[in-house]
Motif scaffolding. Structure first.
Motif, mmCIF file in Angstrom:
data_model
loop_
_atom_site.group_PDB
_atom_site.id
_atom_site.type_symbol
_atom_site.label_atom_id
_atom_site.label_comp_id
_atom_site.label_asym_id
_atom_site.label_seq_id
_atom_site.Cartn_x
_atom_site.Cartn_y
_atom_site.Cartn_z
ATOM 1 N N LEU A 84 0.789 -1.388 0.086
ATOM 2 C CA LEU A 84 -0.037 0.048 -0.138
ATOM 3 C C LEU A 84 0.802 1.276 0.032
ATOM 4 O O LEU A 84 0.578 2.266 -0.678
ATOM 5 C CB LEU A 84 -1.033 -0.019 1.336
ATOM 6 C CG LEU A 84 -2.299 -1.087 0.828
ATOM 7 C CD1 LEU A 84 -2.850 -0.931 2.577
ATOM 8 C CD2 LEU A 84 -3.070 -0.566 -0.214
ATOM 9 N N ALA A 85 1.949 1.074 0.749
ATOM 10 C CA ALA A 85 2.711 2.370 0.860
ATOM 11 C C ALA A 85 3.508 2.801 -0.431
ATOM 12 O O ALA A 85 3.531 3.830 -1.032
ATOM 13 C CB ALA A 85 3.881 2.286 2.012
ATOM 14 N N VAL A 86 4.047 1.582 -1.181
ATOM 15 C CA VAL A 86 4.635 1.627 -2.304
ATOM 16 C C VAL A 86 3.615 2.304 -3.506
ATOM 17 O O VAL A 86 4.162 3.156 -4.246
ATOM 18 C CB VAL A 86 5.432 0.458 -2.681
ATOM 19 C CG1 VAL A 86 5.769 0.559 -4.084
ATOM 20 C CG2 VAL A 86 6.405 0.125 -1.816
ATOM 21 N N SER A 87 2.582 1.850 -3.644
ATOM 22 C CA SER A 87 1.591 2.144 -4.389
ATOM 23 C C SER A 87 1.292 3.377 -4.188
ATOM 24 O O SER A 87 1.060 4.307 -5.233
ATOM 25 C CB SER A 87 0.355 1.144 -4.479
ATOM 26 O OG SER A 87 -0.295 1.267 -3.334
ATOM 27 N N THR A 88 1.039 3.960 -2.969
ATOM 28 C CA THR A 88 0.648 5.255 -2.795
ATOM 29 C C THR A 88 1.762 6.310 -3.317
ATOM 30 O O THR A 88 1.485 7.219 -3.881
ATOM 31 C CB THR A 88 0.522 5.499 -1.272
ATOM 32 O OG1 THR A 88 -0.759 4.660 -0.814
ATOM 33 C CG2 THR A 88 0.139 7.090 -0.793
ATOM 34 N N LEU A 89 3.209 6.007 -2.950
ATOM 35 C CA LEU A 89 4.052 6.586 -3.455
ATOM 36 C C LEU A 89 4.156 6.786 -4.885
ATOM 37 O O LEU A 89 4.522 7.730 -5.352
ATOM 38 C CB LEU A 89 5.464 6.107 -2.965
ATOM 39 C CG LEU A 89 5.777 6.237 -1.599
ATOM 40 C CD1 LEU A 89 6.916 5.387 -1.074
ATOM 41 C CD2 LEU A 89 6.051 7.853 -1.102
ATOM 42 N N PHE A 90 4.225 5.804 -5.715
ATOM 43 C CA PHE A 90 4.074 5.710 -7.138
ATOM 44 C C PHE A 90 2.825 6.600 -7.577
ATOM 45 O O PHE A 90 3.228 7.233 -8.520
ATOM 46 C CB PHE A 90 4.023 4.527 -7.631
ATOM 47 C CG PHE A 90 5.328 3.567 -7.717
ATOM 48 C CD1 PHE A 90 6.382 3.919 -8.370
ATOM 49 C CD2 PHE A 90 5.152 2.311 -7.070
ATOM 50 C CE1 PHE A 90 7.637 3.531 -8.238
ATOM 51 C CE2 PHE A 90 6.265 1.594 -7.155
ATOM 52 C CZ PHE A 90 7.676 2.460 -7.886
ATOM 53 N N SER A 91 1.600 6.581 -6.834
ATOM 54 C CA SER A 91 0.663 7.289 -7.536
ATOM 55 C C SER A 91 0.881 8.879 -7.250
ATOM 56 O O SER A 91 0.529 9.581 -8.118
ATOM 57 C CB SER A 91 -0.555 6.744 -6.809
ATOM 58 O OG SER A 91 -0.555 7.160 -5.590
ATOM 59 N N GLN A 92 1.512 9.164 -5.945
ATOM 60 C CA GLN A 92 1.938 10.539 -5.671
ATOM 61 C C GLN A 92 2.956 10.897 -6.645
ATOM 62 O O GLN A 92 2.985 12.253 -7.108
ATOM 63 C CB GLN A 92 2.352 10.620 -4.233
ATOM 64 C CG GLN A 92 1.189 10.528 -3.389
ATOM 65 C CD GLN A 92 1.412 10.604 -1.936
ATOM 66 O OE1 GLN A 92 2.784 10.579 -1.596
ATOM 67 N NE2 GLN A 92 0.658 10.748 -0.788
ATOM 68 N N ALA A 93 3.874 10.040 -7.096
ATOM 69 C CA ALA A 93 4.990 10.519 -7.891
ATOM 70 C C ALA A 93 4.381 10.978 -9.356
ATOM 71 O O ALA A 93 4.783 11.816 -10.037
ATOM 72 C CB ALA A 93 6.147 9.581 -8.055
ATOM 73 N N ALA A 94 3.502 9.999 -9.646
ATOM 74 C CA ALA A 94 2.580 10.249 -11.040
ATOM 75 C C ALA A 94 2.038 11.587 -11.071
ATOM 76 O O ALA A 94 1.860 12.246 -11.844
ATOM 77 C CB ALA A 94 1.950 9.098 -11.383
ATOM 78 N N ALA A 95 1.271 11.909 -10.042
ATOM 79 C CA ALA A 95 0.470 13.141 -9.912
ATOM 80 C C ALA A 95 1.301 14.368 -9.757
ATOM 81 O O ALA A 95 1.091 15.324 -10.437
ATOM 82 C CB ALA A 95 -0.465 12.900 -8.744
ATOM 83 N N LEU A 96 2.543 14.265 -9.361
ATOM 84 C CA LEU A 96 3.401 15.108 -9.062
ATOM 85 C C LEU A 96 4.095 15.563 -10.447
ATOM 86 O O LEU A 96 4.293 16.764 -10.690
ATOM 87 C CB LEU A 96 4.622 14.932 -8.117
ATOM 88 C CG LEU A 96 5.655 15.898 -7.798
ATOM 89 C CD1 LEU A 96 5.007 17.157 -7.221
ATOM 90 C CD2 LEU A 96 6.768 15.554 -6.968
#
Length: 130
Positions: free
Chosen positions: A51-63
């Protein structure tokens, strides 16, 4: 020695033997419980990590998307500022009577007595300007 293997040994049912047997069973149960708890916590840790890794990836994509949007908006802002400067210069020029007369001659084909007006094709810079 071969005859020793063939002999059957009978268990002695004394309190000491039953106590030792219960100790072995208890330690076996405790070990199974420990393994179950470790597996449970391992699975929980793995799920939380995913969950943490997927959240980081989604936030990086949004950024990254926001950075691209910001760059596009900055380009648009620079273009609008350039247009604003040109329009402000046009306002200053429109306060000049000679410039207004030049525009009237060019756009409305007005002329003074004895003047002949020639229309030349516009260059690309002039087309962008107006």
């Amino acid at each position: 020695m071969g005859s020793l293997k063939e002999r059957k040994v009978t268990e002695i049912r004394t309190p000491y033997v039953t106590q030792q047997y219960q100790k072995i069973q208890n330690s076996s149960r405790k070990r199974k419980g420990l393994y179950r708890r470790l597996v449970f916590f391992g699975v929980c840790a793995a799920v939380l990590s995913i969950l943490a890794v997927s959240t980081l990836f989604s936030q990086a994509a949004a950024l990254e998307e926001k950075k691209q949007e910001k760059a596009a908006l900055q380009k648009k802002l620079a273009k609008l500022e350039k247009t604003q400067v040109m329009l402000e210069e046009e306002i200053v020029k429109l306060n000049d009577d000679e410039y207004i007369a030049k525009l009237a001659r060019r756009d409305y084909f007005l002329s003074n007595k004895g003047e002949i007006i020639f229309n030349l094709p516009k260059s690309e810079e002039e087309e962008d300007y107006y």
